[in-house]
Motif scaffolding. Structure first.
Motif, PDB file in Angstrom:
ATOM      1  N   LEU A   1       1.038  -1.507  -0.323  1.00 46.87           N
ATOM      2  CA  LEU A   1       0.012   0.032  -0.069  1.00 46.87           C
ATOM      3  C   LEU A   1       0.883   1.384  -0.132  1.00 46.87           C
ATOM      4  N   ILE A   2       2.236   1.468   0.301  1.00 42.80           N
ATOM      5  CA  ILE A   2       2.709   1.774   0.361  1.00 42.80           C
ATOM      6  C   ILE A   2       2.862   3.230  -0.204  1.00 42.80           C
ATOM      7  N   THR A   3       2.900   2.925  -1.458  1.00 39.86           N
ATOM      8  CA  THR A   3       3.275   4.193  -2.466  1.00 39.86           C
ATOM      9  C   THR A   3       1.558   4.730  -3.311  1.00 39.86           C
ATOM     10  N   ARG A   4       0.726   4.203  -2.211  1.00 37.98           N
ATOM     11  CA  ARG A   4      -0.350   4.116  -2.911  1.00 37.98           C
ATOM     12  C   ARG A   4      -1.351   4.034  -4.581  1.00 37.98           C
ATOM     13  N   PRO A   5      -1.049   2.410  -3.975  1.00 39.60           N
ATOM     14  CA  PRO A   5      -1.058   1.752  -5.502  1.00 39.60           C
ATOM     15  C   PRO A   5      -2.830   1.534  -6.204  1.00 39.60           C
ATOM     16  N   ARG A   6      -2.825   1.783  -7.355  1.00 37.08           N
ATOM     17  CA  ARG A   6      -4.355   1.309  -7.498  1.00 37.08           C
ATOM     18  C   ARG A   6      -4.947  -0.480  -8.274  1.00 37.08           C
ATOM     19  N   LEU A   7      -3.247  -0.880  -8.248  1.00 37.78           N
ATOM     20  CA  LEU A   7      -3.641  -2.267  -8.306  1.00 37.78           C
ATOM     21  C   LEU A   7      -3.177  -3.466  -7.807  1.00 37.78           C
ATOM     22  N   ILE A   8      -3.691  -4.120  -6.824  1.00 37.88           N
ATOM     23  CA  ILE A   8      -2.933  -4.811  -6.577  1.00 37.88           C
ATOM     24  C   ILE A   8      -3.140  -6.503  -6.461  1.00 37.88           C
ATOM     25  N   VAL A   9      -1.723  -7.204  -6.414  1.00 41.68           N
ATOM     26  CA  VAL A   9      -2.228  -8.523  -7.600  1.00 41.68           C
ATOM     27  C   VAL A   9      -1.571 -10.031  -5.916  1.00 41.68           C
ATOM     28  N   ALA A  10      -2.396  -9.936  -5.305  1.00 39.82           N
ATOM     29  CA  ALA A  10      -2.040 -11.403  -4.948  1.00 39.82           C
ATOM     30  C   ALA A  10      -2.683 -12.846  -4.613  1.00 39.82           C
ATOM     31  N   ASP A  11      -1.143 -13.266  -4.449  1.00 40.66           N
ATOM     32  CA  ASP A  11      -0.847 -14.438  -4.932  1.00 40.66           C
ATOM     33  C   ASP A  11      -1.203 -15.197  -3.812  1.00 40.66           C
ATOM     34  N   GLU A  12      -2.113 -16.360  -4.356  1.00 44.67           N
ATOM     35  CA  GLU A  12      -2.419 -16.830  -2.587  1.00 44.67           C
ATOM     36  C   GLU A  12      -2.212 -16.830  -1.066  1.00 44.67           C
ATOM     37  N   PRO A  13      -2.960 -14.617  -0.831  1.00 36.68           N
ATOM     38  CA  PRO A  13      -1.782 -14.483   0.317  1.00 36.68           C
ATOM     39  C   PRO A  13      -2.641 -14.514   1.590  1.00 36.68           C
ATOM     40  N   VAL A  14      -3.665 -15.950   1.904  1.00 35.83           N
ATOM     41  CA  VAL A  14      -4.517 -16.491   2.844  1.00 35.83           C
ATOM     42  C   VAL A  14      -3.589 -17.279   2.773  1.00 35.83           C
ATOM     43  N   SER A  15      -3.208 -18.577   1.893  1.00 39.86           N
ATOM     44  CA  SER A  15      -3.160 -19.544   2.190  1.00 39.86           C
ATOM     45  C   SER A  15      -1.927 -20.517   3.169  1.00 39.86           C
ATOM     46  N   ALA A  16      -0.769 -19.659   3.721  1.00 38.98           N
ATOM     47  CA  ALA A  16      -0.719 -20.084   4.142  1.00 38.98           C
ATOM     48  C   ALA A  16      -0.563 -19.850   5.617  1.00 38.98           C
ATOM     49  N   LEU A  17      -1.599 -18.752   5.861  1.00 37.80           N
ATOM     50  CA  LEU A  17      -2.202 -19.164   7.420  1.00 37.80           C
ATOM     51  C   LEU A  17      -3.414 -19.215   7.746  1.00 37.80           C
ATOM     52  N   ASP A  18      -3.769 -19.447   9.638  1.00 37.96           N
ATOM     53  CA  ASP A  18      -4.432 -20.431   9.912  1.00 37.96           C
ATOM     54  C   ASP A  18      -5.747 -19.709   9.315  1.00 37.96           C
ATOM     55  N   VAL A  19      -7.137 -21.492   9.277  1.00 36.01           N
ATOM     56  CA  VAL A  19      -8.294 -20.410   8.927  1.00 36.01           C
ATOM     57  C   VAL A  19      -9.071 -19.176   9.874  1.00 36.01           C
ATOM     58  N   SER A  20      -8.784 -19.017  10.876  1.00 36.67           N
ATOM     59  CA  SER A  20      -9.203 -17.765  11.773  1.00 36.67           C
ATOM     60  C   SER A  20      -8.314 -16.904  11.259  1.00 36.67           C
ATOM     61  N   VAL A  21      -7.614 -16.672  10.913  1.00 35.02           N
ATOM     62  CA  VAL A  21      -6.764 -15.731  10.466  1.00 35.02           C
ATOM     63  C   VAL A  21      -6.810 -15.529   9.217  1.00 35.02           C
ATOM     64  N   GLN A  22      -7.276 -16.114   8.283  1.00 36.00           N
ATOM     65  CA  GLN A  22      -7.417 -15.703   6.681  1.00 36.00           C
ATOM     66  C   GLN A  22      -8.300 -14.858   7.383  1.00 36.00           C
ATOM     67  N   ALA A  23      -9.462 -15.338   7.738  1.00 36.92           N
ATOM     68  CA  ALA A  23     -10.992 -14.480   7.989  1.00 36.92           C
ATOM     69  C   ALA A  23     -10.568 -13.080   7.985  1.00 36.92           C
TER      70      ALA A  23
END
Length: 266
Positions: free
Chosen positions: A172-194
């Motif tokens: 977010l630091i550059t205030r982007p228009r687009l963020i590409v997220a590649d499996e951004p929560v797959s390594a996290l516990d289910v509760s943390v994913q939410a």
């Protein structure tokens, strides 16, 4: 660019990887990965790409981020073909698009403080003063629910969910228009994913961020995305709104993905 024009437009994308030669003087065989992929995303919307491992999802993400060059086709952001830009122009264009990676620890340098990590894109684009960098770091850390004092800590001092918040703050630091997220929560516990998915949704609502979300998890895509592409063997076999698509899949491959989703037995 008109208000209705796509923010990101991908046209007829093809890509392949070279394989080892089978004969000493013979041509190198090629492994096709993407076959004529087309899609577009308008500002403030989210597009999910789903498919099993090897379907070409991560290759698509890297090409969309101009980290790899396609064999043919184009990726246009704000009307600019990213793969035709000169290196300096591409570096400047990266202010408008950033990436969140799958591993919230592996993508953070353990030797650097959080402030140093999240301001890395700013330093890559220019030379902010120490005060400017500190102010922007404090701003984005607050946006992702972290405290000002966290800027002076190191990644190992945080939980997995907090590390992914740091990775999102860096994006977010550059205030982007687009963020590409590649499996951004797959390594996290289910509760943390939410928690992380709710954070991404809040950032979109408050700041109009556009997402290209790569995931194998249909529930994650349903939670965050307005539209979904189903990728099989590098080809788009079905697309539509996730609620309708997953409730009434038409293509056999989509049907198999939906059927494979675990269900609770009580």
């Amino acid at each position: 660019m008109s208000a209705s024009a796509p923010l990101l437009q991908v046209r007829d994308l093809h890509h392949h990887y070279p394989l080892p030669r089978t004969r000493l003087l013979g041509p190198r065989p090629m492994l096709p990965v993407l076959h004529g992929v087309d899609f577009s995303i308008t500002t403030g919307r989210s597009l999910g790409v789903v498919g099993e491992s090897g379907s070409g999802k991560s290759t698509l993400a890297r090409i969309a981020m101009a980290l790899e060059t396609p064999a043919s086709g184009s990726v246009q952001l704000l009307g600019r073909d990213l793969h035709r830009l000169a290196p300096g122009a591409l570096r400047a264009a990266r202010r408008d698009f950033q990436m969140v990676f799958q591993d919230p620890y592996g993508s953070l340098d353990p030797r650097q403080t959080v402030q140093r990590i999240v301001t890395e894109p700013l330093r890559a684009l220019g030379r902010p003063t120490r005060a400017e960098a500190a102010a922007r770091a404090a701003e984005v850390l607050a946006q992702v629910g972290l405290r000002p004092g966290d800027a002076h800590k190191y990644p190992h001092e945080f939980s997995g969910g907090q590390r992914q918040r740091i990775a999102i703050a860096r994006a977010l630091i550059t205030r982007p228009r687009l963020i590409v997220a590649d499996e951004p929560v797959s390594a996290l516990d289910v509760s943390v994913q939410a928690q992380v998915l709710n954070l991404l949704a809040e950032l979109q609502e408050e700041h109009g961020v556009t997402y290209l979300l790569i995931s194998h998890d249909l529930a994650v895509v349903s939670h965050l995305c307005d539209e979904v592409l189903v990728l099989q063997g590098g080809r788009v076999v079905e697309r539509g709104a996730p609620r309708e698509l997953f409730a009434h899949p038409q293509h056999p491959y989509t049907q198999s993905l939906v059927a494979a989703v675990p269900r609770l037995v009580v």
